[in-house]
Write a protein that holds these residues in place. Structure first.
Motif, short mmCIF file in Angstrom:
data_model
loop_
_atom_site.label_atom_id
_atom_site.label_comp_id
_atom_site.label_asym_id
_atom_site.label_seq_id
_atom_site.Cartn_x
_atom_site.Cartn_y
_atom_site.Cartn_z
N ALA A 370 0.71 -1.18 0.10
CA ALA A 370 0.16 -0.07 -0.07
C ALA A 370 0.75 1.43 -0.05
O ALA A 370 0.63 2.26 -0.63
CB ALA A 370 -0.79 0.15 1.29
N LEU A 375 -1.35 4.58 -1.64
CA LEU A 375 -2.85 4.37 -1.42
C LEU A 375 -3.44 5.27 -0.67
O LEU A 375 -2.90 5.79 0.38
CB LEU A 375 -2.91 2.91 -0.84
CG LEU A 375 -4.09 2.17 -1.27
CD1 LEU A 375 -3.92 1.69 -2.64
CD2 LEU A 375 -4.46 0.96 -0.35
N LEU A 381 -7.02 -1.95 -1.62
CA LEU A 381 -6.29 -2.85 -2.32
C LEU A 381 -6.84 -4.31 -2.31
O LEU A 381 -7.05 -4.72 -1.01
CB LEU A 381 -4.67 -2.85 -1.79
CG LEU A 381 -3.85 -4.05 -2.13
CD1 LEU A 381 -3.69 -3.63 -3.84
CD2 LEU A 381 -2.52 -3.88 -1.46
N VAL A 460 -6.49 -2.20 -7.14
CA VAL A 460 -6.64 -1.00 -6.50
C VAL A 460 -8.11 -0.61 -6.78
O VAL A 460 -8.51 -0.14 -8.22
CB VAL A 460 -5.79 0.40 -6.55
CG1 VAL A 460 -6.39 1.61 -5.85
CG2 VAL A 460 -4.34 -0.22 -5.87
N TYR A 756 -7.15 -4.51 1.76
CA TYR A 756 -6.22 -3.54 2.69
C TYR A 756 -6.66 -2.15 2.28
O TYR A 756 -6.66 -1.86 1.26
CB TYR A 756 -4.73 -3.65 2.74
CG TYR A 756 -3.96 -3.02 3.62
CD1 TYR A 756 -3.80 -3.39 4.97
CD2 TYR A 756 -3.38 -1.67 3.31
CE1 TYR A 756 -2.92 -2.81 5.89
CE2 TYR A 756 -2.72 -0.96 4.09
CZ TYR A 756 -2.42 -1.50 5.38
OH TYR A 756 -1.85 -0.73 6.30
N GLN A 757 -6.92 -1.38 3.40
CA GLN A 757 -7.08 0.02 3.35
C GLN A 757 -6.07 0.70 4.16
O GLN A 757 -5.77 0.41 5.29
CB GLN A 757 -8.63 0.42 3.85
CG GLN A 757 -8.87 1.84 3.79
CD GLN A 757 -10.15 2.46 4.81
OE1 GLN A 757 -10.54 1.47 5.21
NE2 GLN A 757 -10.46 3.40 4.37
N ARG A 758 -5.35 1.71 3.56
CA ARG A 758 -4.25 2.64 4.08
C ARG A 758 -5.24 3.70 4.87
O ARG A 758 -5.06 4.71 4.18
CB ARG A 758 -3.24 3.11 3.12
CG ARG A 758 -2.15 3.76 3.80
CD ARG A 758 -1.06 3.87 2.67
NE ARG A 758 0.09 4.68 2.90
CZ ARG A 758 0.23 5.83 2.37
NH1 ARG A 758 -0.45 6.36 1.45
NH2 ARG A 758 1.15 6.91 2.78
#
Length: 865
Positions: A370, A375, A381, A460, A756-758
């Protein structure tokens, strides 16, 4: 004259009613004695139970013994491996059995050599695909004990075992009286006449061979001292020629024989108990093991492959450590759950540690990826861990300041919302100094996202936070439907309607008392089986499916004693959620808090007509099973040969006109009779071993009724106050579904949701997010979409993992779970890579692009640079 090969060994349960630390202390003395005795007796050999883990643990205590061990192995006096642990062979994924041998052999190299024998002397039966698995790790033989019927299956103890597909085979040696047939080796007339000669006589009743094998050893037994002298005296007393031998020597002997062939599994409790209902005891441990197994195979290993290809380097030693902890938990007694409560706690802890390794590896890879992608907080993602292109629905976690999100160019639906309230006086560290703020509230959203993903890679996706939220539409009736199938709640039960027929009471829960122990379920004589009914139903319309939520409660006996008294004094509540999509695929979730002791709970499915046979998933294929008669079973069996069997992820019930397929990773035990198919959810008990069970008369398993032993209570095996959630998927088909189609369905369902989220709202959404430093990451520009490999859909991939032997290489294992040979377009699959055919040990094989029925093909892949 008959030559009897005496093989001295110890069978080393790592844990049982004693702990692995107890075993370690025992090994400190016994293994030292083995080394010293072998050094004093050059003509003697000893087998260290075919598992490397126990030797590794001993050498950590005595590193000074390493050179002595290596020399004894070189001199073919000490035999070790090939397994890392003595694996279960019915409830373990085929890939996990392979990893057991792969890691055992990989780790054995520090000792010079391993025993090239598939030695599994105490496993509770065997799946039919063991020949395929063994051949894949370079083994052409197996030594077994339990599960064989020498009267009905194969009439000789030495034979050729053929795989389901017919192409793989091993030389099989059965120990019909077990691995302790020649224990103690006392040079006395009483011993020879009472134990040793009769053991040979028994084998000769089934074998015409002049070479007979008798193992001398038992659980945690030391080496036999002065073996040559003792055998010399025994030969003066006995009627056979007894010689010192080892397994490789005896295998060479049977390879010279004309051997019968057998194809199938070994699950018959004739010569010994196989504990046919052991697949449902201590389900908390089993499910944790199943979950970890799937996490390693379908998440962690392919993520490591993707990471290495974009220069995110994580040591293979971490994944090896996780596998070792899982393999210790998959030893036959450990996975079975026929252990004491303190040992069960040890198993849980090892599984927990391995799970944390996997989660943290994933966390590091996703966060660093990320960061490389820069990101944004409004981007997610998504990873596709399989080399096959994905099109369908993934569930993702999104943290948002608003109660809803909308993905651009992709259909999405929030299916669960959790609100985290604001917090006051929260410390914020800034370059200008510390300050205290009010941290704003936020939402944790579970979003169902319709998307497409490239093979073995990532993509993404962007979203926006929105205020409006579409509420799930409440349906006024108690019926949900797909294209041709509907489920209707009626009179406390659920009916299935499909075109011109109805199956009444199609799905429900059944409950009954369990008078058994940690080895076997046993019904309580005179007690009834309860059908647990539903009393409330709510139905909803989602974007892609319709949902039915069922609630129920029943009065059940709280204890086994109350069940005997017909006293139902405990309210047991439960919930089942069913959904149907537009493709007529049914999904279900069962949840309950267990507050009843000594009982078995099962999911019951009903078919239109009587079930003629079941098709069960097994490693690298499927096996058809028909029920067998259990009448007059006490004359031929050590336990009742109940028709309770294992399956791997899918089980299908076939009638003359219909097939019902079930997919689940939460249990591996089923039974069918007449129109009913049952999947076991839990079977709870209060004891390690009990004598005189309905299904298992006579002595108690677990040694609890041996002289000097004690009964052992297992209150933890009651699973009291444990919240259980069980998920499954169903297909209702007209006629039989092809194995290829069934495998595609299974592969799609087994693939995990990895996203996954940043974000900076909650740095503990991922285990170690707040501790991962990304300051040293290279600013390499990465594309927003990446695919390492992308295969066409008409192939089946068993696993993708980093190479054990080559830097920057990885392995792709294809499987053919069908009864027809398949050919793969390998050149197009691996365009841009160097590739070659290998076995699981990564030893080069002749090139082929064909896979035999119910078999596999392993490819070692290297970048061209």
């Amino acid at each position: 004259m008959t030559k009897v090969h005496i093989i001295n060994h110890t069978h080393w349960d790592r844990e049982w009613y004693f702990s692995s630390m107890d075993s370690l202390v025992l090994s400190e003395r016994i293994f030292t004695d083995v080394i010293e005795e072998l050094q004093q007796q050059p003509g003697v050999s000893f087998v260290l139970d075919g598992q490397l883990s126990i030797l590794d643990e001993y050498i950590r205590l005595h590193p000074e013994k390493m050179e002595s061990v290596k020399q004894l192995i070189k001199d073919r006096q000490l035999f070790i491996g090939p397994w890392y642990t003595q694996s279960d062979a019915n409830f373990v994924n085929g890939e996990a059995i392979l990893r057991n041998a792969m890691i055992g052999i990989f780790e054995s190299k520090k000792y010079r050599e391993y025993m090239h024998v598939g030695y599994l002397p105490d496993t509770f039966g065997f799946n039919a695909q063991m020949p395929t698995i063994l051949n894949e790790v370079g083994l052409d033989n197996i030594v077994t004990y339990r599960g064989i019927d020498l009267d009905k299956q194969i009439t000789e103890p030495y034979f050729k075992w053929i795989s389901l597909g017919g192409e793989d085979q091993v030389y099989a040696i059965n120990l019909p009286q077990g691995y302790g047939a020649g224990m103690l080796l006392e040079p006395s007339q009483a011993y020879v006449d009472g134990r040793l000669d009769p053991a040979v006589d028994f084998i000769k009743n089934y074998s015409k061979s002049d070479a007979i094998l008798v193992p001398s050893g038992n659980d945690q037994l030391p080496i036999v001292h002065n073996l040559p002298n003792k055998l010399e005296k025994i030969n003066e007393l006995g009627k056979y020629d007894y010689i010192i031998s080892n397994y490789p020597i005896f295998i060479d002997e049977i390879k010279k024989m004309q051997l019968k062939e057998y194809r199938g599994e070994f699950r018959e409790p004739t010569l010994a108990r196989v504990h046919k209902t052991i697949g449902s005891v201590r389900m908390d441990i089993k499910r944790a093991i199943f979950d970890l197994e799937n996490k390693l195979l379908y998440r962690t290993e392919p993520l490591l492959v993707i990471a290495k290809q974009i220069n995110l380097d994580i040591s293979n030693q971490l994944i090896l450590l996780a596998w070792k902890k899982l393999l210790e938990a998959q030893a036959h007694d450990s996975l079975a759950g026929c252990v004491s409560d303190p040992v069960a706690n040890d198993i849980r802890h090892r599984v927990k540690e391995a799970d944390e390794i996997c989660i943290s590896i994933e966390n590091i890879i996703l966060k660093e990826l990320a960061e490389l992608l820069s990101l944004k907080q409004t981007e997610v993602l998504l990873i596709n861990p399989t080399p096959k292109y994905f099109k369908g629905i993934k569930e993702v976690k999104v943290l948002s300041k608003k109660a809803n999100v909308r993905f651009y160019d992709n259909e999405s639906e929030v299916i669960h919302t959790e609100y985290i309230a604001p917090r006051e006086n929260i410390l914020e560290e800034t370059p200008g100094g510390n300050r205290y703020i009010t941290e704003p509230g936020y939402y944790i959203l579970t979003v169902r996202l319709t998307c497409e993903l490239p093979g073995l890679g990532y993509k993404v996706f962007s979203f926006e936070e929105v205020d409006d939220r579409e509420k799930m539409q409440f349906l006024t009736n108690t019926k949900i439907k797909g294209k041709e199938i509907s489920l209707e709640f009626h009179d406390q039960s659920v009916d299935l309607h499909k075109r011109d027929y109805t199956i009444q009471d199609f799905v429900c829960l059944t409950e009954e008392g369990n008078a058994g122990d940690t080895y076997d379920f046993s019904p309580l004589e005179g007690s009834e089986v309860f059908n647990l009914r539903f009393h409330k139903c709510h139905c909803y319309q989602g974007k892609n499916d319709q949902i039915m939520i069922l609630h129920g409660s029943s009065q059940l006996p709280a204890t086994l004693e109350n069940r005997k008294l017909k006293k139902s004094d405990q309210t047991f509540t439960y919930q089942m959620t069913l959904s149907i999509n537009e493709k007529d695929q049914i999904s279900g979730t069962i949840s309950f808090l267990n507050n009843v002791d000594s009982h078995r709970l099962r999911l019951q499915l009903k078919t239109l007509d009587d079930i003629k046979h079941a098709k069960a998933g097994v490693p690298y294929g499927f096996i058809n099973r028909k029920n067998k008669s259990v009448q007059n079973w006490k004359q031929a069996y050590a336990e009742m040969p109940v028709n309770v069997e294992p399956f791997e992820k899918t089980i299908s019930a076939l009638t003359p006109t219909q097939e019902i397929d079930v997919f689940t990773t939460d249990t591996k035990e089923y039974e069918y009779k007449d129109k009913f198919l049952w999947l076991t959810l839990i079977a709870t008990t209060d004891s390690l071993g009990k004598p005189d069970l309905v299904y298992r008369p006579g002595r108690a398993s677990g040694d609890t009724t041996k002289k000097g032993h004690v009964m052992m209570d297992t209150p933890d095996a009651q699973l009291r106050k444990q919240a259980i959630t069980f998920k499954f998927h169903l297909n209702v088909n007209e006629g039989e579904r092809s194995e290829d189609n069934l495998s595609n369905w299974r592969e799609q369902l087994v693939q995990p949701d990895i996203s996954y989220q940043r974000q900076f709202l909650n740095l503990f959404m991922y285990r170690i997010d707040n501790k991962i430093s990304t300051g040293n990451i290279q600013t390499t520009e990465l594309k927003r979409t990446f695919s390492l490999l992308e295969f066409q859909k008409d192939c089946h991939v068993s696993s993708v993992y980093p190479s054990y032997y080559y830097q920057n290489a990885f392995v792709v294992r294809f499987e053919n779970p069908t009864n027809k040979k398949v050919q793969l377009p390998l050149e197009s699959f691996f365009k841009g890579f160097s590739y070659q055919c290998v076995n699981a040990l990564e030893e080069k094989l002749s090139f082929t692009d064909n896979i035999s029925p119910y078999s596999m093909l392993t490819i070692l892949v290297k970048p061209l640079y």
